[in-house]
Scaffold this active site. Structure first.
Site: not given
Ligand SMILES: [Zn+2]
Length: 322
Positions: A116, A153, A155, A230
């Site tokens: 991120h 991941d 996200h 995750d």
């Molecule tokens: Zn994540």
């Protein structure tokens, strides 16, 4: 295959902070028990390495502690010299894992996956974007011309996508939750968005469709694999519903597909926020063990790439339902 740990560089966090710092030491202990001779401490990423993916003013502000309060809130960690040291080491570990991959076929960072982080700012527990920095380092040193980032991941790898932009030499594939953070998505070269509650079968079908396309489109000299824990059903931030066996199948498929294509791979752990931290460690540990078994089985016949065991034969320690 070498494995890089950075848990000695502890990130000081206030009590109750939701970032699972403890997972790194537990993971390193378990990996050390099965591969003591492969463990290494990575060098810190240098300014010259960081500015290939980040604005020099941002690198300076992080280093000197002059980011404003809003920028620090966006990252989610309090600033400290130790935070800077930790972030540089974690990024350095992915660079080092790439070197190991190019030399031995595989390399592992027991942290990293800080996808991120954007060019001008950090976000969501991510200070520097290790995958983008490492890809550019390998390119700058003439070690790899084309890099594929396989970001699994849960996200979206928004920072990586934004940093890479339309650079045709770095292909980003992100398979993530449609309704999850970041809520303003960036455009990866390939995005696969999954609905809340997606389970093993649908996830693996999406992966099996996407990864061969990514390989075909990118023809990479190196892959960087963000093996996030995750997407797990027990993850507090995940919204998907993969089992531990499903995640092991995911890892097995990725490693085997890259091996078949003769593409070396650096693996970073990325996110994992299950209620029980041992679940997160189990998932990361299974990823590393799969990569290790692959290296051992490859033996002298084929040292160039990871060679995982059959995914279904990889035992997972079921400590929670699913
Ligand atoms: Zn994540």
């Amino acid at each position: 295959m070498l494995i890089y740990a950075t848990d000695h560089f502890v990130l000081p966090l206030p009590p109750g902070h939701r970032f699972p710092m403890a997972k790194y030491a537990r993971l390193r202990e378990r990996v050390t028990a099965i591969a003591p001779g492969r463990m290494r401490e990575p060098p810190a990423a240098t300014d010259a390495e960081l500015v290939r993916a980040h604005d020099p003013a941002y690198v300076t502000a992080v280093t000197s502690g002059t980011l404003d309060e809003r920028a620090m809130r966006r990252i989610g960690f309090p600033w400290s010299p130790a935070m800077v040291a930790r972030s540089r080491r974690s990024t350095g570990a992915t660079i080092a894992a790439c070197r190991s991959a190019l030399e031995y076929g595989c390399g592992v960072n027991l942290a990293g996956g800080t996808h991120h982080a954007h060019r001008h700012f950090g976000e969501g527990f991510c200070v520097f974007n290790d995958a983008a920095v490492a890809a550019r380092a390998m390119q700058a040193e003439g070690l790899a011309a084309r890099v594929l980032v396989v970001d699994l991941d849960v996200h979206q790898g928004d920072g990586t996508a934004a940093i890479v932009g339309d650079d045709p030499t770095i292909h980003t594939l992100s398979i993530h939750g449609r309704n999850n953070f970041p809520f303003r998505k960036q455009s990866s070269r390939q995005d696969v968005e999954l609905d809340d509650g997606t389970g093993d079968a649908a996830y693996l079908a999406a992966l099996h469709a996407a990864l061969p396309l990514a390989l075909q489109a990118s023809r990479p000299d190196l892959a960087i694999y963000l093996a996030g824990a995750d997407p797990y059903v027990g993850d507090r931030l995940g919204r998907l519903a993969l089992s531990k066996a499903g995640l092991a199948s995911r890892d097995g498929y990725v490693l085997e597909t890259l091996r078949s294509a003769d593409v070396p791979v650096a693996i970073a752990m990325a996110g994992g926020y299950a209620e029980n931290i041992d679940d997160v460690v189990d998932i990361h540990f299974a990823t590393v063990r799969l990569a290790l078994h692959g290296s051992a089985r490859a033996g002298r016949a084929r040292l160039s790439t990871c060679f995982p065991t059959t995914p279904s034969s990889s035992p997972t320690r079921a400590r929670s339902p699913g």
